[in-house]
Design a protein around this motif. Structure first.
Motif, PDB file in Angstrom:
ATOM      1  N   ASN A  71       3.715  -0.951   6.030  1.00 20.82           N
ATOM      2  CA  ASN A  71       2.411  -0.505   6.506  1.00 20.82           C
ATOM      3  C   ASN A  71       1.563  -1.675   7.011  1.00 20.82           C
ATOM      4  OD1 ASN A  71      -0.700   0.209   5.501  1.00 20.82           O
ATOM      5  ND2 ASN A  71       0.350   1.880   6.556  1.00 20.82           N
ATOM      6  N   THR A  72       1.724  -2.824   6.388  1.00 23.63           N
ATOM      7  CA  THR A  72       0.956  -4.016   6.776  1.00 23.63           C
ATOM      8  C   THR A  72       1.507  -4.663   8.037  1.00 23.63           C
ATOM      9  OG1 THR A  72       0.417  -4.459   4.458  1.00 23.63           O
ATOM     10  CG2 THR A  72       0.129  -6.274   6.013  1.00 23.63           C
ATOM     11  N   LEU A  73       2.821  -4.763   8.133  1.00 26.48           N
ATOM     12  CA  LEU A  73       3.439  -5.561   9.192  1.00 26.48           C
ATOM     13  C   LEU A  73       4.032  -4.751  10.341  1.00 26.48           C
ATOM     14  CD1 LEU A  73       5.340  -8.165   6.964  1.00 26.48           C
ATOM     15  CD2 LEU A  73       3.000  -8.279   7.825  1.00 26.48           C
ATOM     16  N   ALA A  74       4.205  -3.432  10.141  1.00 23.25           N
ATOM     17  CA  ALA A  74       4.905  -2.662  11.189  1.00 23.25           C
ATOM     18  C   ALA A  74       4.311  -1.285  11.427  1.00 23.25           C
ATOM     19  CB  ALA A  74       6.382  -2.537  10.813  1.00 23.25           C
ATOM     20  N   ILE A 221       2.076 -12.569   2.538  1.00 23.61           N
ATOM     21  CA  ILE A 221       1.551 -12.066   1.254  1.00 23.61           C
ATOM     22  C   ILE A 221       0.035 -11.883   1.354  1.00 23.61           C
ATOM     23  CG2 ILE A 221       1.185 -12.609  -1.191  1.00 23.61           C
ATOM     24  CD1 ILE A 221       4.054 -11.884  -0.698  1.00 23.61           C
ATOM     25  N   GLY A 222      -0.632 -12.825   2.003  1.00 22.54           N
ATOM     26  CA  GLY A 222      -2.077 -12.722   2.178  1.00 22.54           C
ATOM     27  C   GLY A 222      -2.478 -11.502   2.975  1.00 22.54           C
ATOM     28  N   ARG A 223      -1.731 -11.188   4.015  1.00 26.28           N
ATOM     29  CA  ARG A 223      -2.021  -9.993   4.821  1.00 26.28           C
ATOM     30  C   ARG A 223      -1.828  -8.721   4.009  1.00 26.28           C
ATOM     31  NH1 ARG A 223       1.357 -10.516  10.274  1.00 26.28           N
ATOM     32  NH2 ARG A 223       0.498  -8.396  10.532  1.00 26.28           N
ATOM     33  N   ILE A 224      -0.789  -8.708   3.180  1.00 24.59           N
ATOM     34  CA  ILE A 224      -0.538  -7.534   2.332  1.00 24.59           C
ATOM     35  C   ILE A 224      -1.700  -7.309   1.361  1.00 24.59           C
ATOM     36  CG2 ILE A 224       0.888  -6.737   0.382  1.00 24.59           C
ATOM     37  CD1 ILE A 224       3.306  -7.938   1.898  1.00 24.59           C
ATOM     38  N   LYS A 225      -2.202  -8.376   0.770  1.00 27.36           N
ATOM     39  CA  LYS A 225      -3.260  -8.243  -0.229  1.00 27.36           C
ATOM     40  C   LYS A 225      -4.606  -7.859   0.396  1.00 27.36           C
ATOM     41  CE  LYS A 225      -3.112 -11.031  -3.820  1.00 27.36           C
ATOM     42  NZ  LYS A 225      -3.030 -12.227  -4.686  1.00 27.36           N
ATOM     43  N   LYS A 226      -4.738  -8.018   1.710  1.00 26.04           N
ATOM     44  CA  LYS A 226      -5.950  -7.597   2.401  1.00 26.04           C
ATOM     45  C   LYS A 226      -5.870  -6.152   2.895  1.00 26.04           C
ATOM     46  CE  LYS A 226      -7.308 -12.235   3.932  1.00 26.04           C
ATOM     47  NZ  LYS A 226      -7.472 -13.150   5.097  1.00 26.04           N
ATOM     48  N   ASN A 227      -4.687  -5.562   2.814  1.00 29.68           N
ATOM     49  CA  ASN A 227      -4.511  -4.166   3.219  1.00 29.68           C
ATOM     50  C   ASN A 227      -5.265  -3.257   2.242  1.00 29.68           C
ATOM     51  OD1 ASN A 227      -3.509  -1.527   3.721  1.00 29.68           O
ATOM     52  ND2 ASN A 227      -1.525  -2.316   4.375  1.00 29.68           N
ATOM     53  N   PRO A 228      -6.139  -2.358   2.729  1.00 31.68           N
ATOM     54  CA  PRO A 228      -6.878  -1.470   1.822  1.00 31.68           C
ATOM     55  C   PRO A 228      -5.974  -0.657   0.893  1.00 31.68           C
ATOM     56  CG  PRO A 228      -7.778  -1.344   4.046  1.00 31.68           C
ATOM     57  CD  PRO A 228      -6.529  -2.151   4.135  1.00 31.68           C
ATOM     58  N   VAL A 229      -4.738  -0.376   1.342  1.00 30.67           N
ATOM     59  CA  VAL A 229      -3.806   0.391   0.520  1.00 30.67           C
ATOM     60  C   VAL A 229      -3.391  -0.395  -0.725  1.00 30.67           C
ATOM     61  CG1 VAL A 229      -1.551   1.557   0.505  1.00 30.67           C
ATOM     62  CG2 VAL A 229      -2.977   1.630   2.545  1.00 30.67           C
ATOM     63  N   TYR A 230      -3.477  -1.719  -0.650  1.00 26.96           N
ATOM     64  CA  TYR A 230      -3.065  -2.577  -1.764  1.00 26.96           C
ATOM     65  C   TYR A 230      -3.802  -2.224  -3.051  1.00 26.96           C
ATOM     66  CZ  TYR A 230      -2.266  -6.908  -4.434  1.00 26.96           C
ATOM     67  OH  TYR A 230      -1.934  -7.822  -5.405  1.00 26.96           O
ATOM     68  N   ARG A 231      -5.104  -1.887  -2.925  1.00 27.43           N
ATOM     69  CA  ARG A 231      -5.873  -1.553  -4.119  1.00 27.43           C
ATOM     70  C   ARG A 231      -5.342  -0.294  -4.792  1.00 27.43           C
ATOM     71  NH1 ARG A 231     -10.678  -2.914  -6.499  1.00 27.43           N
ATOM     72  NH2 ARG A 231     -11.659  -1.291  -7.763  1.00 27.43           N
ATOM     73  N   ALA A 232      -4.860   0.652  -3.993  1.00 30.49           N
ATOM     74  CA  ALA A 232      -4.313   1.894  -4.554  1.00 30.49           C
ATOM     75  C   ALA A 232      -3.000   1.645  -5.281  1.00 30.49           C
ATOM     76  CB  ALA A 232      -4.113   2.921  -3.450  1.00 30.49           C
ATOM     77  N   MET A 233      -2.372   0.504  -5.024  1.00 26.53           N
ATOM     78  CA  MET A 233      -1.068   0.202  -5.610  1.00 26.53           C
ATOM     79  C   MET A 233      -1.123  -0.888  -6.671  1.00 26.53           C
ATOM     80  SD  MET A 233       1.301   0.197  -2.214  1.00 26.53           S
ATOM     81  CE  MET A 233       1.631   1.712  -1.300  1.00 26.53           C
ATOM     82  N   ARG A 234      -2.329  -1.405  -6.956  1.00 26.05           N
ATOM     83  CA  ARG A 234      -2.399  -2.534  -7.874  1.00 26.05           C
ATOM     84  C   ARG A 234      -2.107  -2.098  -9.309  1.00 26.05           C
ATOM     85  NH1 ARG A 234      -8.801  -4.259  -8.429  1.00 26.05           N
ATOM     86  NH2 ARG A 234      -9.456  -2.515  -9.760  1.00 26.05           N
TER      87      ARG A 234
END
Length: 370
Positions: A71-74, A221-234
């Protein structure tokens, strides 16, 4: 066993995390400044160190790890993957479905049994965002087969400036040759070979709790952690604490003693026979129960088709093996065995020493009833 909680946690690990989760703990607080800190920073540092990667992060399972990478990269872009790696994981979830839900567009190449580096080269005409490699950690394909190794894929990715993602599935941080008889690809090998990102599970061959671990290039990794979806998966403090302590066992080289999965797997046949004879002596079940060599499996979607030499208690009773299995499941606590060659057996590879007394009492009680 996937349905029995996957990797069992050791008492040592549980005792270590207990003090962090039963009261207040430093989840994301900077003690030096008194301000908000970064969540799970120590666990992520340990993860990067042990995997030899630039950075690492943790989400709630490996499916989530793969999803957020894509979702972050593609998102709305193409991802190249071999048809032989379009695997299905537990619960009916399939890699193609995860890819589509992430927003990425699937580009299938090769066949179910043969995919060459040339197939990947031709797919570069599609101008993909990623090359995805998925390790077949929960099944094996044998016979007339061929697949592209990770190193040539990474060279291809560098040629076209395309990141290569390696999904290891079960994941492992140590050489499995001595214990399992086969060498499972390690996370460190994936990082050394140059994978842009590598993702894997925390509760299979790592021997910890359910989590999805991602390691690799710091910018990605930094881009992934800035993805809003990341919070839903933490993950929460319990998972961070468990992962932190578990990785500590690998870092200080005490994993064989302190990670229960590997402690159980490493018990020799000689030790198992000794344990089995001691159990038989206490049960005094006569010809209703015997001790035999057996072949177990690691289970939990890891090391498919790799037999683990073991020893089992085998029941020779008039009652059918299925009815006998049902009686053991009704015990308190339930005892889960398996049926092989129309005989019910309890594999001692999976029986911890601390559970032996309970097992003996249950077997005695059931043998009296039949």
């Amino acid at each position: 066993h996937t349905n029995l909680g996957r990797a069992p946690l050791s008492e040592v690990l549980f005792d270590k995390i207990k003090k962090h989760i039963t009261g207040y703990g430093n989840l994301e607080f900077d003690v030096a400044t008194g301000k908000r800190g970064k969540r799970g920073i120590l666990a992520e540092r340990y993860l990067a160190i042990i995997s030899e990667a630039e950075a690492g992060t943790i989400v709630n399972n490996n499916a989530a790890a793969l999803f957020i990478i894509l979702n972050t990269l593609a998102n709305r872009r193409k991802v190249v993957i071999s048809r032989g790696e379009l695997v299905q994981i537990g619960g009916g979830f399939r890699i193609p479905d995860i890819i589509r839900k992430s927003g990425a567009r699937l580009v299938e190449i090769g066949t179910s049994n043969i995919t060459t580096i040339d197939d990947y080269e031709k797919a570069m005409e599609e101008k993909p965002a990623l090359i995805l490699k998925v390790h077949k950690s929960n099944f094996a394909v044998t016979g007339f087969t061929e697949e592209a190794d990770l190193k040539p894929l990474i060279s291809l990715g560098k040629k076209y400036d395309i990141p290569v993602i390696n999904d290891l599935g079960s994941g492992v941080l140590v050489d499995t040759s001595d214990i399992a008889g086969v060498k499972e690809p390690t996370v460190q090998n994936s990082v050394r070979d140059g994978a842009s990102l590598t993702c894997f599970s925390g509760d299979k061959l790592l021997g910890g709790v359910q989590a999805g671990l991602i390691v690799g290039q710091k910018d990605l990794i930094g881009r992934i952690k800035k993805n809003p979806v990341y919070r839903a998966m933490r993950v929460d403090k319990t998972v961070f604490s468990a992962i932190e302590e578990m990785l500590g066992f690998y870092l200080d080289n005490t994993w064989k003693e302190n990670i229960k999965l590997w402690r159980l797997a490493a018990v020799s046949e000689a030790e198992l026979y000794q344990k089995g004879r001691a159990i038989l002596e206490r049960i005094k079940g006569g010809d209703k129960i015997s001790l035999e060599g057996s072949l177990g499996e690691m289970g939990g979607g890891a090391l498919p088709g790799v037999p683990l030499p073991s020893v089992a208690l085998v029941f020779n009773c008039k009652i059918s093996p299925r009815n006998l299995a049902a009686l053991f499941r009704k015990a308190s606590p339930p005892v889960i065995g398996r049926i092989s060659a129309e005989r019910f057996m309890i594999d001692l590879k999976a029986v911890d020493d601390d559970d032996a007394d309970i097992l003996v009492d249950i077997i005695k009680d059931i043998l009296k009833k039949i």
